[in-house]
Write an enzyme that holds these catalytic residues in place. Structure first.
Site, PDB file in Angstrom:
ATOM      1  N   GLU A  97       0.859  -1.193   0.000  1.00  0.00           N
ATOM      2  CA  GLU A  97       0.000   0.000   0.000  1.00  0.00           C
ATOM      3  C   GLU A  97       0.887   1.233   0.000  1.00  0.00           C
ATOM      4  OE1 GLU A  97      -2.038  -0.192   3.718  1.00  0.00           O
ATOM      5  OE2 GLU A  97      -3.266  -1.902   3.144  1.00  0.00           O
ATOM      6  N   LYS A 105       2.386   4.495   1.531  1.00  0.00           N
ATOM      7  CA  LYS A 105       2.494   5.048   2.887  1.00  0.00           C
ATOM      8  C   LYS A 105       2.084   6.512   2.792  1.00  0.00           C
ATOM      9  CE  LYS A 105       5.282   5.069   7.051  1.00  0.00           C
ATOM     10  NZ  LYS A 105       4.813   6.341   7.558  1.00  0.00           N
ATOM     11  N   ASP A 119       1.290  10.245   3.664  1.00  0.00           N
ATOM     12  CA  ASP A 119       1.984  11.191   4.534  1.00  0.00           C
ATOM     13  C   ASP A 119       0.977  12.167   5.125  1.00  0.00           C
ATOM     14  OD1 ASP A 119       4.002  12.367   5.859  1.00  0.00           O
ATOM     15  OD2 ASP A 119       4.954  13.290   4.116  1.00  0.00           O
ATOM     16  N   CYS A 149      25.110  43.375 -16.089  1.00  0.00           N
ATOM     17  CA  CYS A 149      25.426  44.466 -17.011  1.00  0.00           C
ATOM     18  C   CYS A 149      25.398  45.838 -16.337  1.00  0.00           C
ATOM     19  CB  CYS A 149      24.485  44.438 -18.212  1.00  0.00           C
ATOM     20  SG  CYS A 149      22.813  44.947 -17.787  1.00  0.00           S
TER      21      CYS A 149
HETATM   22  S1  IVH Z   1      -0.514   0.491   8.989  1.00  0.00           S
HETATM   23  C1  IVH Z   1       0.491  -1.733  12.630  1.00  0.00           C
HETATM   24  N1  IVH Z   1      -0.723   1.479   6.578  1.00  0.00           N
HETATM   25  O1  IVH Z   1       2.468   5.198   9.133  1.00  0.00           O
HETATM   26  C2  IVH Z   1       0.247  -1.006  11.368  1.00  0.00           C
HETATM   27  N2  IVH Z   1       0.144   2.873   8.297  1.00  0.00           N
HETATM   28  O2  IVH Z   1       4.715   4.319  10.942  1.00  0.00           O
HETATM   29  C3  IVH Z   1       0.371   0.455  11.531  1.00  0.00           C
HETATM   30  N3  IVH Z   1       0.714   5.133   7.547  1.00  0.00           N
HETATM   31  O3  IVH Z   1       1.011   5.661  12.271  1.00  0.00           O
HETATM   32  C4  IVH Z   1      -0.203   1.293  10.511  1.00  0.00           C
HETATM   33  N4  IVH Z   1       0.105   4.881   5.455  1.00  0.00           N
HETATM   34  O4  IVH Z   1       0.157   7.072  10.327  1.00  0.00           O
HETATM   35  C5  IVH Z   1      -0.352   1.716   7.846  1.00  0.00           C
HETATM   36  N5  IVH Z   1      -0.988   2.209   4.391  1.00  0.00           N
HETATM   37  C6  IVH Z   1      -0.619   2.459   5.666  1.00  0.00           C
HETATM   38  C7  IVH Z   1      -0.112   3.701   6.093  1.00  0.00           C
HETATM   39  C8  IVH Z   1       0.273   3.871   7.416  1.00  0.00           C
HETATM   40  C9  IVH Z   1       0.602   5.720   6.349  1.00  0.00           C
HETATM   41  C10 IVH Z   1       1.268   5.794   8.753  1.00  0.00           C
HETATM   42  C11 IVH Z   1       0.375   5.727   9.970  1.00  0.00           C
HETATM   43  C12 IVH Z   1       1.179   5.061  11.026  1.00  0.00           C
HETATM   44  C13 IVH Z   1       2.559   5.212  10.538  1.00  0.00           C
HETATM   45  C14 IVH Z   1       3.381   4.039  11.033  1.00  0.00           C
END
Ligand code: IVH
Length: 673
Positions: free
Chosen positions: A112, A114, A116, A411
């Site tokens: 997935e 990540k 932000d 210039c």
């Molecule tokens: S799963 C135990 N999925 O990343 C699983 N987190 O470092 C924890 N985040 O606090 C979260 N995209 O804010 C998950 N597709 C995604 C995510 C995601 C962003 C963020 C979330 C979490 C942080 C973890």
């Protein structure tokens, strides 16, 4: 209260919820904004008169509630863990080795983006949103229910079309602000004299932490969900099945998710996310790899802070801290002076960065940037690096504020202050300033113009300084012998360069027009003008009125083009270019007669994925029938051709009342012409 009113309120609540879902989650509204607003207004009137009808999940609750004194604390039923980070393929391979050792299974991953943004948890009891909380330290967060209710894509009530809502469902996701909304938000703040947000994540976090939810309601927040907390009355076999169920309940789930991936699939998904990143409408900072099967997740278990079944593969940082060594002033093609920060070189995302644009004097003053400051520098894709913010607390007192020079640094001519696109700029008044001339040559040979590969920045500087290029035409008379005599210019590359120059002589009309660097005449205007006139002679003879009558050409461009070609010196330059062998090829498609094609001289935008052909093929087909294909939707757009998964352009087109064609209608119309 009579039964009729009660029924009306209920029916309005139901349909407003559905229309809001279609608009904000599916991106597929079926009524106009005005109709929606009318219904909402009526419901608000009813609820005002009969407060007992104003239930917590009524769509009227999206506008915010009375302000709070402070945020209550909330203990998460299941801790909100964070993720371990991986920074390279090696780290991911080690993660995979562990998983393989513990489970003995392959092809079990889901990937997935990540996102932000800011993590939140939404709690639903018997289908109704009862509490929203921030992640906080993972154990305890803050209650932000009123604020979460204002996020239009957060369901206030679960949709039960497919499944009945469970007794308890805690859903976790990331609250984001889209890049375009972020730009707009900052622009408005700037105009109101408020401080601006450094990035969409900060803007989202700040918006969620408003004690007055009416303020949150005005922020363009959105959400994607990616997990659950405590759930009662429902079970999931896999993470992907859970996402599908959440989608069924009405939550937005990110569309860019890969399932059933092997480790090889994971590594190539990462490359795809990297390529996708720039074009996505929201910020992502990596990819999350998860084991899909819930039984396997349980088997793998978790550590104190993070699960063993998931890892975040981060993109290399796009922002780094460094020192501003100096601020110099660069003179552009039109004489506009741009201050540029000279940085202590830093590697950002694999490229060394040693300069960052500071745009203009106002920007420097607004961010109070001084020579010697520590600064956060951002590089996004191939965009010019810029300074996000400076660290005032790190100042030693020796930092030097920047002063705009009173003379052109190249210039020594006078500098004029004038207003351009809403901001003040400083401009060198001398049209023959060498710095301006170098930039004009750079533009002339650039990729979208004559495309002379090998004629880079340094060589242009050298050639101009040595007097070998005094006008556009000199570029075509550069001899191999002279070139190889230049510093840093080996014989082989000199030969390559002369060959590139020779090849570039055959040029299309729009490129030629663009290369001239006429004010207000970018790539698109050049294309539009070339489409209207069949030859350079025709363009040169065109009046301002002729030019202005072209769909998409404004009065500024029309008069700049006319002014340019009326100038005897410019006419001489064009003659010289043609004499030097420049051959303008009019590759304008032989446009059919107006009646032949419904697209003739119409502005068309393509969006989404077409099943039958690539977008470039569709564009070529349209252009062959005389259409002008552009990339963004405006009130001037005549048609939007929407393929599958069309997004914001479709939205915009609907709002602008642009005629929308699906693929079948489009193909039928093309065939007809
Ligand atoms: S799963 C135990 N999925 O990343 C699983 N987190 O470092 C924890 N985040 O606090 C979260 N995209 O804010 C998950 N597709 C995604 C995510 C995601 C962003 C963020 C979330 C979490 C942080 C973890």
């Amino acid at each position: 209260m009579n039964e009729g009113i009660q029924k009306e309120a209920l029916s309005l609540q139901r349909s407003l919820t559905e229309h809001s879902y279609r608009y904000h989650v599916l991106d597929d509204p079926i009524i106009s904004d005005a109709e929606y607003d009318g219904m909402l207004k009526r419901l608000m009137e009813i609820e005002e008169e009969f407060p007992e009808l104003s239930v917590p999940d009524s769509p009227t609750k999206r506008v915010g509630a009375p302000p709070l004194e402070s945020f209550e604390k909330a203990v998460h039923s299941v801790p909100m863990l964070s993720l371990d980070n991986a920074f390279n393929d090696q780290d991911v391979l080690e993660f995979h080795k562990r998983i393989l050792r513990l489970t003995g299974q392959e092809g079990i991953y889901i990937a997935e983006p990540k996102l932000d943004g800011v993590a939140v948890e939404l709690r639903y009891e018997n289908g109704t949103l009862v509490r929203a909380a921030t992640r906080g330290d993972g154990v305890t967060g803050e209650v932000i229910t009123q604020n979460a209710r204002t996020i239009r894509s957060v369901p206030l009530k679960l949709k039960e079309d497919k499944l009945k809502a469970p007794a308890l469902l805690e859903v976790r996701g990331e609250v984001i602000i889209r890049k375009s909304d972020f730009e707009k938000l900052n622009q408005t703040r700037l105009e109101n004299g408020e401080s601006i947000f450094a990035n969409p994540r900060n803007a989202a976090a700040g918006s969620l932490r408003q004690l007055d939810s009416k303020a949150t309601a005005k922020r363009p927040l959105d959400i994607f969900v990616y997990g659950t907390g405590l759930v009662k009355g429902l079970e999931f076999k896999s993470h992907s099945a859970m996402l599908e169920i959440l989608q069924g309940f009405g939550f937005p789930v990110n569309p860019n998710i890969g399932t059933g991936l092997s480790i090889a699939g994971i590594l190539s998904a990462y490359k795809e996310f990297e390529a996708l990143r720039e074009g996505l409408p929201y910020e992502i900072d990596g990819m999350v790899i998860k084991v899909d099967d819930i039984a396997l997740q349980r088997q793998l278990g978790e550590k104190i802070k993070s699960p063993r079944w998931a890892v975040a593969y981060k993109f290399s940082a796009q922002e780094k801290t460094t020192t501003i060594k100096d601020i110099v002033v660069q003179v552009g093609r039109t004489g506009v002076l741009t201050p540029v920060a000279i940085l202590e070189p830093v590697n950002i995302g694999g490229a060394m960065v040693s300069r960052a644009t500071l745009h203009n004097e106002d920007e420097i003053r607004r961010k109070d940037i001084r020579i010697g400051d520590k600064a956060l520098v951002k590089r996004a894709g191939d965009v010019i690096p810029k300074i996000v913010k400076i660290f005032e607390t790190e100042r030693k007192g020796t930092e030097i504020p920047f002063e705009m020079p009173l003379q052109c640094p190249v210039c020594m001519s006078r500098i004029e202050k004038l207003k351009l696109d809403r901001s003040w700029v400083n401009k060198c008044v001398n049209a023959s300033c060498q710095a301006q001339f170098k930039e004009r040559i750079r533009h002339f040979v650039s990729k979208k113009a004559f495309d002379m590969e090998g004629l880079g920045r340094k060589i242009v500087d050298q050639l101009v300084e040595e007097g070998m290029i005094r006008s556009f035409v000199d570029v075509f008379t550069l001899e191999k012998e002279k070139l190889s005599g230049l510093e840093r210019q080996a014989e082989k590359s000199a030969a390559n360069l002369t060959e590139a120059i020779e090849k570039s002589k055959k040029i299309s009309l729009p490129r030629f027009l663009y290369a001239l660097g006429i004010q207000h005449t970018g790539e698109n205007s050049a294309k539009l003008i070339s489409q209207q006139f069949s030859s350079l002679d025709d363009i040169m003879a065109a009046s301002v009125t002729d030019l202005e009558s072209i769909h998409g050409i404004g009065p500024e461009t029309a008069s700049a083009v006319h002014g340019f070609f009326s100038n005897a010196e410019n006419q001489a330059v064009i003659r010289q270019l043609l004499e030097a062998g420049v051959e303008i090829q009019n590759d304008r498609p032989q446009s059919p007669e107006p009646l032949d094609s419904p697209f003739y001289q119409k502005r068309v935008v393509l969006t989404g994925t077409l099943a039958a052909m690539a977008r470039s093929e569709a564009q070529a087909m349209l252009e062959a029938t005389g259409a002008v294909v552009t990339s963004s939707v405006s009130a001037k757009t005549d048609f939007l051709i929407a393929g599958a998964d069309a997004g914001s352009k479709l939205d915009k087109a609907r709002k602008a009342g642009v005629r929308i064609l699906d693929e079948t209608e489009f193909l039928a119309m093309v065939r007809q012409s």
